[in-house]
Write a protein that holds these residues in place. Structure first.
Motif, PDB file in Angstrom:
ATOM      1  N   LYS A  11       0.820  -1.209   0.000  1.00 53.43           N
ATOM      2  CA  LYS A  11       0.000   0.000   0.000  1.00 53.43           C
ATOM      3  C   LYS A  11       0.858   1.265   0.000  1.00 53.43           C
ATOM      4  O   LYS A  11       0.479   2.286  -0.565  1.00 53.43           O
ATOM      5  N   THR A  12       2.024   1.150   0.625  1.00 51.40           N
ATOM      6  CA  THR A  12       2.903   2.329   0.736  1.00 51.40           C
ATOM      7  C   THR A  12       3.452   2.782  -0.615  1.00 51.40           C
ATOM      8  O   THR A  12       3.955   3.894  -0.720  1.00 51.40           O
TER       9      THR A  12
ATOM     10  N   GLU B 173       1.582   2.935  -3.314  1.00 55.60           N
ATOM     11  CA  GLU B 173       0.418   3.344  -4.111  1.00 55.60           C
ATOM     12  C   GLU B 173      -0.161   4.656  -3.628  1.00 55.60           C
ATOM     13  O   GLU B 173      -0.455   4.790  -2.444  1.00 55.60           O
TER      14      GLU B 173
ATOM     15  N   SER C 247       8.530   2.938   2.246  1.00 57.74           N
ATOM     16  CA  SER C 247       7.859   1.639   2.309  1.00 57.74           C
ATOM     17  C   SER C 247       8.377   0.781   3.455  1.00 57.74           C
ATOM     18  O   SER C 247       9.569   0.725   3.708  1.00 57.74           O
TER      19      SER C 247
ATOM     20  N   TYR D 119      -4.577 -10.708  -2.191  1.00 59.11           N
ATOM     21  CA  TYR D 119      -4.192  -9.316  -2.491  1.00 59.11           C
ATOM     22  C   TYR D 119      -3.679  -9.102  -3.912  1.00 59.11           C
ATOM     23  O   TYR D 119      -3.915  -8.054  -4.497  1.00 59.11           O
TER      24      TYR D 119
ATOM     25  N   ALA E 203      -3.952  -3.421  -2.533  1.00 61.41           N
ATOM     26  CA  ALA E 203      -2.632  -3.143  -1.954  1.00 61.41           C
ATOM     27  C   ALA E 203      -2.622  -3.603  -0.488  1.00 61.41           C
ATOM     28  O   ALA E 203      -3.592  -3.411   0.243  1.00 61.41           O
ATOM     29  N   TYR E 204      -1.523  -4.237  -0.078  1.00 61.14           N
ATOM     30  CA  TYR E 204      -1.465  -4.837   1.261  1.00 61.14           C
ATOM     31  C   TYR E 204      -0.641  -4.003   2.247  1.00 61.14           C
ATOM     32  O   TYR E 204       0.139  -3.145   1.843  1.00 61.14           O
ATOM     33  N   THR E 205      -0.830  -4.326   3.526  1.00 63.94           N
ATOM     34  CA  THR E 205      -0.030  -3.734   4.603  1.00 63.94           C
ATOM     35  C   THR E 205       0.687  -4.872   5.336  1.00 63.94           C
ATOM     36  O   THR E 205       0.362  -6.051   5.112  1.00 63.94           O
TER      37      THR E 205
ATOM     38  N   ASP F 175      -1.680  -7.204   7.020  1.00 65.48           N
ATOM     39  CA  ASP F 175      -2.327  -8.123   6.066  1.00 65.48           C
ATOM     40  C   ASP F 175      -1.457  -9.358   5.833  1.00 65.48           C
ATOM     41  O   ASP F 175      -1.958 -10.481   5.709  1.00 65.48           O
TER      42      ASP F 175
END
Ligand SMILES: [Zn+2]
Length: 610
Positions: free
Chosen positions: A306-307, A309, A319, A432, A438-440, A443
């Motif tokens: 996610k970082t 995006e 990130s 995902y 988008a993942y963290t 996740d």
């Protein structure tokens, strides 16, 4: 980048919606011999107020800031009637046009003589363009489509290779800025080889090898056969191919000794720049980058943190996840070459050995987690700096740290859960990657808990090894596969001075690594070593000799100069901490049937023969 693209319907919609708004570029190469290209950008329907145009300061696939604006000059702005407009260069790479009409044309010269995946290079043999290094863009119009026309009719046999959508007449299309920036383009008299792959849904896609090199067609054809085998092992990990936009994936390969060299992943392509004279004779040496970058077409391009995006073109994204995005990719890049038969089990053991040594012996991991290593990427990934940093003591590359973490998790899943890291990657892909959510980091932990049906294992693993700085018990884990992790030089003395740099016969310290005897003796970078235990250090061999004459715990006198002043100190030899991974057969132990099965299911081909 991910959300706006994808389906043909979305493309058509955006074409219709923005047909009046497309930003059109033309590029020509009249002075390619001196590494210049001429770019013009036409922006229709410019909103009222100051128009701001800039060059990027980052590039998809890179994690540090780059100053692409430094190679742009003679930038001018014109209105619809061709009248030159006043402009103000408000920063090195930012140009403001306060007064303008409905449409504005920008022209500039771009210089490029650095052939890799990040910059641009123009010469008589090719136009090698990373888009952020080549194309300026207007602020506030990221969702507008782009059309780019390449003018190269005077160049003999040049052809375009790119993941951009071909529109005919040497014109290419991108739905928006994010996709455009992600689409490096090579124009050259290259050779190609391609093959079709069938996805699980029956859809056929084409994978292309595009080689700008001094090889004959047969070499390129043969190399494509090797890549096809490698691709098969990648598919076996993930279970299906990504849906490549427009049904194509491109390996854009550039091989020449003067190249800068690197590999850069993109959504439907990768730029791989290498420095050998040819492909011919270097085939298997060159494969590692191919394997790494191709793995990215799943891991990072679609299974995406996610970082990252959306990708920020004015400042690098920070990130937390590069230990997985790059590190796990690094692990698989090498592993899959062993599975494909291009590297031996011994090669694999050497690779694991490098990872384990780094993660157990580098000072940069003692106080910093894989997440913290990921965050340092904004400085480490060829960031702009001429001053010295303390990188050697506070950082271990997220490639290495992450790959060592992947190794530990793979062995852990195999030993304790009858699962594999392949299962984990597939689970992440389903949750995902394929749906492009988008993942963290949480996740990732959650998916590990679901896969193992043991959320407390997942929580513990992440707490210790991802958020924390603990290191896995590699010796125990590797023994499952019949590999012994042991001291490489037991009982041997060690100073921590791996290599000295010799200039005019002076032995200068290139680094002083935390925790080593030389660091503890107070010696630092730039000190000139004179004698150790009375022996003059005039070359590397004299230091090796005096070290070998001692044992761990011995204390010796050291003389050196610090800023020109003669000094002395005491150095206490430690035991050489280097480790080695050896197959148990080679240690005189016996490889049990369980070990053999474990090793085979890990390192042998996973391609199911029909
Ligand atoms: Zn990578």
């Amino acid at each position: 980048m991910k959300k706006i693209l994808g389906t043909a319907a979305a493309m058509l919609l955006s074409l219709g919606a923005f047909a009046q708004n497309e930003i059109s570029y033309t590029v020509s190469f009249p002075n390619a011999i001196h590494h210049e290209a001429e770019v013009s950008m036409l922006i229709p329907n410019v909103p009222a107020g100051t128009l701001t145009v800039r060059m990027s300061r980052s590039s998809p696939g890179r994690y540090a800031t780059h100053e692409f604006g430094k190679n742009v000059y003679s930038l001018k702005a014109f209105d619809g009637s061709g009248k030159e407009l006043a402009l103000n260069q408000s920063a090195g790479d930012v140009y403001e046009i306060p007064n303008h009409g409905k449409s504005v044309k920008i022209t500039y010269t771009i210089f490029g003589n650095w052939i890799d995946g990040t910059y641009a290079g123009f010469d008589e043999t090719h136009a090698h363009m990373n888009i952020p290094a080549t194309f300026a863009f207007p602020i506030g119009m990221d969702n507008r489509a782009r059309l780019v026309k390449f003018n190269y009719s005077e160049k003999q046999n040049w052809k375009v290779a790119t993941q951009l959508k071909p529109m005919g007449n040497d014109t290419y299309y991108a739905a928006n800025l994010q996709y455009f920036m992600d689409s490096p383009t090579e124009i050259a008299n290259y050779k190609t080889a391609s093959w079709q792959v069938k996805n699980t849904d029956g859809k056929m896609q084409t994978i292309h090898l595009v080689s700008h090199s001094n090889d004959d067609q047969k070499t390129v054809d043969n190399y494509a056969v090797m890549l096809k085998k490698m691709v098969g092992e990648h598919l076996a990990v993930w279970g299906e191919f990504p849906n490549y936009d427009y049904g194509n994936y491109y390996f854009l390969h550039d091989v020449y000794p003067d190249n800068a060299g690197d590999g850069m992943e993109h959504r439907n392509s990768t730029i791989i720049v290498q420095r050998t004279p040819k492909i011919d004779g270097y085939e298997s040496n060159l494969l590692g980058t191919f394997s790494h970058e191709y793995f990215h077409s799943w891991n990072v391009e679609r299974l995406r943190p996610k970082t990252l995006e959306p990708f920020n073109f004015t400042h690098s994204n920070m990130s937390n996840e590069l230990w997985l995005a790059e590190g796990f990719t690094q692990y698989y890049g090498a592993l899959l070459l062993t599975r494909a038969g291009f590297k031996t089990v011994e090669n694999a053991a050497q690779t694991f050995n490098g990872l384990v040594n780094a993660v157990l012996n580098s000072p940069g991991v003692k106080n910093y987690s894989p997440i913290q290593a990921s965050r340092y990427a904004v400085f480490a990934d060829a960031g702009v700096a001429i001053d010295q940093t303390n990188k050697g003591n506070i950082f271990l590359s997220y490639y290495t740290y992450g790959a060592a973490t992947a190794l530990a998790l793979d062995l852990r899943l195999r030993a304790d859960f009858k699962l594999t890291l392949d299962d984990y990657m597939r689970a992440l892909w389903k949750a995902y990657g394929k749906p492009e959510i988008a993942y963290t980091v949480p996740d990732l932990e959650k998916t590990l808990g679901v896969l193992t049906k043991n959320p407390s294992f997942a929580a513990d693993f992440f707490k210790r090894y991802i958020y924390g700085i603990e290191k896995s018990d590699y010796a125990k884990l590797l023994l499952n596969a019949g590999f012994v992790l042991r001291k490489a030089n037991p009982g041997k003395a060690y100073t921590g001075l791996m290599r000295l740099s010799f200039e005019n016969g002076k032995a200068t310290l290139p680094q002083s690594t935390g925790g080593t005897p030389v660091y503890q003796a107070g010696l630092d970078v730039g000190d000139v070593l004179l004698t150790v235990d009375g022996v003059e250090i005039k070359d590397q061999a004299s230091l090796t000799k005096v070290t070998e004459a001692h044992k761990p715990g011995d204390v010796v006198d050291v003389t050196y100069t610090y800023r020109g002043e003669a000094k002395s100190t005491k150095l206490t030899f430690a035991e050489n901490p280097a480790l080695e991974i050896v197959s148990i057969e080679k240690t005189g132990g016996s490889l049990t049937k369980d070990m053999q099965t474990f090793r085979d299911s890990w390192l042998n081909t996973q391609v199911k023969l029909k």
